[in-house]
Design a protein around this motif. Structure first.
Motif, PDB file in Angstrom:
ATOM      1  N   MET A  77       0.810  -1.219   0.000  1.00 19.18           N
ATOM      2  CA  MET A  77       0.000   0.000   0.000  1.00 19.18           C
ATOM      3  C   MET A  77       0.843   1.270   0.000  1.00 19.18           C
ATOM      4  SD  MET A  77      -3.338  -0.686   2.312  1.00 19.18           S
ATOM      5  CE  MET A  77      -2.690  -1.652   3.662  1.00 19.18           C
ATOM      6  N   ILE A  78       2.119   1.167   0.295  1.00 18.52           N
ATOM      7  CA  ILE A  78       2.958   2.356   0.410  1.00 18.52           C
ATOM      8  C   ILE A  78       3.053   3.106  -0.913  1.00 18.52           C
ATOM      9  CG2 ILE A  78       5.312   3.170   0.815  1.00 18.52           C
ATOM     10  CD1 ILE A  78       5.550   1.001   2.966  1.00 18.52           C
ATOM     11  N   ALA A  79       3.372   2.420  -1.983  1.00 19.92           N
ATOM     12  CA  ALA A  79       3.557   3.083  -3.283  1.00 19.92           C
ATOM     13  C   ALA A  79       2.290   3.779  -3.776  1.00 19.92           C
ATOM     14  CB  ALA A  79       4.070   2.091  -4.318  1.00 19.92           C
ATOM     15  N   PRO A  80       1.121   3.117  -3.770  1.00 19.78           N
ATOM     16  CA  PRO A  80      -0.076   3.840  -4.221  1.00 19.78           C
ATOM     17  C   PRO A  80      -0.407   5.058  -3.364  1.00 19.78           C
ATOM     18  CG  PRO A  80      -0.526   1.479  -4.133  1.00 19.78           C
ATOM     19  CD  PRO A  80       0.817   1.697  -3.540  1.00 19.78           C
ATOM     20  N   ILE A  81      -0.186   4.954  -2.066  1.00 21.82           N
ATOM     21  CA  ILE A  81      -0.485   6.086  -1.181  1.00 21.82           C
ATOM     22  C   ILE A  81       0.458   7.249  -1.459  1.00 21.82           C
ATOM     23  CG2 ILE A  81      -0.433   6.851   1.233  1.00 21.82           C
ATOM     24  CD1 ILE A  81      -1.542   4.048   1.956  1.00 21.82           C
ATOM     25  N   VAL A  82       1.749   6.960  -1.608  1.00 20.04           N
ATOM     26  CA  VAL A  82       2.727   8.024  -1.863  1.00 20.04           C
ATOM     27  C   VAL A  82       2.457   8.694  -3.209  1.00 20.04           C
ATOM     28  CG1 VAL A  82       5.176   8.477  -2.326  1.00 20.04           C
ATOM     29  CG2 VAL A  82       4.516   7.057  -0.382  1.00 20.04           C
ATOM     30  N   ILE A  83       2.242   7.902  -4.240  1.00 22.63           N
ATOM     31  CA  ILE A  83       2.000   8.463  -5.573  1.00 22.63           C
ATOM     32  C   ILE A  83       0.715   9.284  -5.590  1.00 22.63           C
ATOM     33  CG2 ILE A  83       1.533   7.877  -7.982  1.00 22.63           C
ATOM     34  CD1 ILE A  83       4.451   7.466  -7.071  1.00 22.63           C
ATOM     35  N   THR A  84      -0.347   8.756  -4.981  1.00 22.57           N
ATOM     36  CA  THR A  84      -1.609   9.497  -4.947  1.00 22.57           C
ATOM     37  C   THR A  84      -1.465  10.798  -4.164  1.00 22.57           C
ATOM     38  OG1 THR A  84      -2.839   7.435  -5.108  1.00 22.57           O
ATOM     39  CG2 THR A  84      -4.046   9.368  -4.335  1.00 22.57           C
ATOM     40  N   THR A  85      -0.731  10.764  -3.066  1.00 17.43           N
ATOM     41  CA  THR A  85      -0.516  11.989  -2.284  1.00 17.43           C
ATOM     42  C   THR A  85       0.203  13.041  -3.120  1.00 17.43           C
ATOM     43  OG1 THR A  85      -0.407  10.695  -0.246  1.00 17.43           O
ATOM     44  CG2 THR A  85       0.514  12.919  -0.182  1.00 17.43           C
ATOM     45  N   LEU A  86       1.227  12.639  -3.837  1.00 22.49           N
ATOM     46  CA  LEU A  86       1.958  13.585  -4.685  1.00 22.49           C
ATOM     47  C   LEU A  86       1.064  14.149  -5.795  1.00 22.49           C
ATOM     48  CD1 LEU A  86       5.382  11.751  -5.004  1.00 22.49           C
ATOM     49  CD2 LEU A  86       4.868  13.789  -3.648  1.00 22.49           C
ATOM     50  N   ILE A  87       0.282  13.294  -6.417  1.00 30.25           N
ATOM     51  CA  ILE A  87      -0.600  13.743  -7.493  1.00 30.25           C
ATOM     52  C   ILE A  87      -1.654  14.700  -6.964  1.00 30.25           C
ATOM     53  CG2 ILE A  87      -2.405  12.951  -9.084  1.00 30.25           C
ATOM     54  CD1 ILE A  87      -0.648  10.474  -9.580  1.00 30.25           C
ATOM     55  N   VAL A  88      -2.251  14.369  -5.817  1.00 27.45           N
ATOM     56  CA  VAL A  88      -3.279  15.240  -5.233  1.00 27.45           C
ATOM     57  C   VAL A  88      -2.683  16.589  -4.842  1.00 27.45           C
ATOM     58  CG1 VAL A  88      -4.808  15.515  -3.241  1.00 27.45           C
ATOM     59  CG2 VAL A  88      -4.817  13.387  -4.526  1.00 27.45           C
ATOM     60  N   LEU A  89      -1.497  16.589  -4.262  1.00 33.54           N
ATOM     61  CA  LEU A  89      -0.845  17.861  -3.915  1.00 33.54           C
ATOM     62  C   LEU A  89      -0.566  18.695  -5.165  1.00 33.54           C
ATOM     63  CD1 LEU A  89       1.633  16.747  -1.122  1.00 33.54           C
ATOM     64  CD2 LEU A  89      -0.435  18.130  -0.860  1.00 33.54           C
ATOM     65  N   TYR A  90      -0.155  18.041  -6.237  1.00 34.33           N
ATOM     66  CA  TYR A  90       0.082  18.742  -7.498  1.00 34.33           C
ATOM     67  C   TYR A  90      -1.205  19.367  -8.029  1.00 34.33           C
ATOM     68  CZ  TYR A  90       0.991  19.531 -12.431  1.00 34.33           C
ATOM     69  OH  TYR A  90       1.086  20.103 -13.672  1.00 34.33           O
ATOM     70  N   PHE A  91      -2.275  18.582  -8.048  1.00 32.40           N
ATOM     71  CA  PHE A  91      -3.554  19.097  -8.554  1.00 32.40           C
ATOM     72  C   PHE A  91      -4.069  20.264  -7.713  1.00 32.40           C
ATOM     73  CE2 PHE A  91      -4.629  14.789 -10.615  1.00 32.40           C
ATOM     74  CZ  PHE A  91      -4.176  15.226 -11.844  1.00 32.40           C
ATOM     75  N   ILE A  92      -3.969  20.152  -6.411  1.00 34.48           N
ATOM     76  CA  ILE A  92      -4.433  21.231  -5.535  1.00 34.48           C
ATOM     77  C   ILE A  92      -3.567  22.475  -5.720  1.00 34.48           C
ATOM     78  CG2 ILE A  92      -4.675  21.934  -3.120  1.00 34.48           C
ATOM     79  CD1 ILE A  92      -5.592  19.058  -2.537  1.00 34.48           C
ATOM     80  N   GLY A  93      -2.265  22.290  -5.826  1.00 37.22           N
ATOM     81  CA  GLY A  93      -1.373  23.423  -6.077  1.00 37.22           C
ATOM     82  C   GLY A  93      -1.685  24.096  -7.396  1.00 37.22           C
ATOM     83  N   TYR A  94      -1.938  23.307  -8.425  1.00 40.77           N
ATOM     84  CA  TYR A  94      -2.296  23.853  -9.735  1.00 40.77           C
ATOM     85  C   TYR A  94      -3.611  24.627  -9.655  1.00 40.77           C
ATOM     86  CZ  TYR A  94      -2.981  24.094 -14.757  1.00 40.77           C
ATOM     87  OH  TYR A  94      -3.153  24.532 -16.036  1.00 40.77           O
ATOM     88  N   ALA A  95      -4.566  24.104  -8.900  1.00 46.07           N
ATOM     89  CA  ALA A  95      -5.856  24.786  -8.746  1.00 46.07           C
ATOM     90  C   ALA A  95      -5.668  26.144  -8.067  1.00 46.07           C
ATOM     91  CB  ALA A  95      -6.824  23.919  -7.950  1.00 46.07           C
ATOM     92  N   PHE A  96      -4.845  26.195  -7.017  1.00 45.09           N
ATOM     93  CA  PHE A  96      -4.604  27.470  -6.338  1.00 45.09           C
ATOM     94  C   PHE A  96      -3.892  28.467  -7.242  1.00 45.09           C
ATOM     95  CE2 PHE A  96      -5.217  25.227  -2.204  1.00 45.09           C
ATOM     96  CZ  PHE A  96      -6.251  26.043  -1.750  1.00 45.09           C
ATOM     97  N   VAL A  97      -2.973  27.991  -8.041  1.00 49.61           N
ATOM     98  CA  VAL A  97      -2.283  28.880  -8.978  1.00 49.61           C
ATOM     99  C   VAL A  97      -3.279  29.454  -9.979  1.00 49.61           C
ATOM    100  CG1 VAL A  97      -0.608  28.942 -10.872  1.00 49.61           C
ATOM    101  CG2 VAL A  97      -0.007  27.856  -8.713  1.00 49.61           C
ATOM    102  N   CYS A  98      -4.167  28.615 -10.475  1.00 50.99           N
ATOM    103  CA  CYS A  98      -5.174  29.084 -11.437  1.00 50.99           C
ATOM    104  C   CYS A  98      -6.094  30.141 -10.824  1.00 50.99           C
ATOM    105  CB  CYS A  98      -6.011  27.918 -11.952  1.00 50.99           C
ATOM    106  SG  CYS A  98      -5.110  26.875 -13.107  1.00 50.99           S
ATOM    107  N   ILE A  99      -6.414  29.981  -9.564  1.00 56.21           N
ATOM    108  CA  ILE A  99      -7.314  30.926  -8.908  1.00 56.21           C
ATOM    109  C   ILE A  99      -6.645  32.280  -8.713  1.00 56.21           C
ATOM    110  CG2 ILE A  99      -8.496  31.430  -6.733  1.00 56.21           C
ATOM    111  CD1 ILE A  99      -9.076  28.422  -6.525  1.00 56.21           C
ATOM    112  N   PHE A 100      -5.381  32.286  -8.326  1.00 54.58           N
ATOM    113  CA  PHE A 100      -4.734  33.529  -7.918  1.00 54.58           C
ATOM    114  C   PHE A 100      -3.936  34.236  -9.005  1.00 54.58           C
ATOM    115  CE2 PHE A 100      -5.246  31.285  -3.808  1.00 54.58           C
ATOM    116  CZ  PHE A 100      -6.137  32.196  -3.256  1.00 54.58           C
ATOM    117  N   VAL A 101      -3.901  33.696 -10.220  1.00 52.56           N
ATOM    118  CA  VAL A 101      -3.195  34.368 -11.308  1.00 52.56           C
ATOM    119  C   VAL A 101      -4.069  35.495 -11.837  1.00 52.56           C
ATOM    120  CG1 VAL A 101      -2.309  34.097 -13.648  1.00 52.56           C
ATOM    121  CG2 VAL A 101      -1.833  32.362 -11.941  1.00 52.56           C
TER     122      VAL A 101
END
Length: 74
Positions: free
Chosen positions: A6-30
């Protein structure tokens, strides 16, 4: 035994979710982007993050049930 799998799917999903959320915040504040583009630019990554979390939960259920590959379902 299952925790190692379970370690690999959790780590990869966490990184992907953080990327998507970061991208969403960038889109909002540009500045200089029309409101509709900001909304779509934020909404689509948030939806993708939700789908990623859903797929992670399904994968964890598969691992716990001992279903290692999906080929047996077809």
């Amino acid at each position: 035994m299952y925790k190692k799998k379970m370690i690999a799917p959790i780590v990869i999903t966490t990184l992907i979710v953080l990327y998507f959320i970061g991208y969403a915040f960038v889109c909002i504040f540009v500045a200089g982007i029309p409101l509709l583009a900001k909304i779509l630019g934020a909404l689509i990554p948030i939806i993708l993050a939700g789908v990623s979390i859903f797929v992670l939960v399904e994968r964890i259920k598969e691992i716990r049930s001992g279903e290692e590959d999906d080929l047996s379902q077809y």
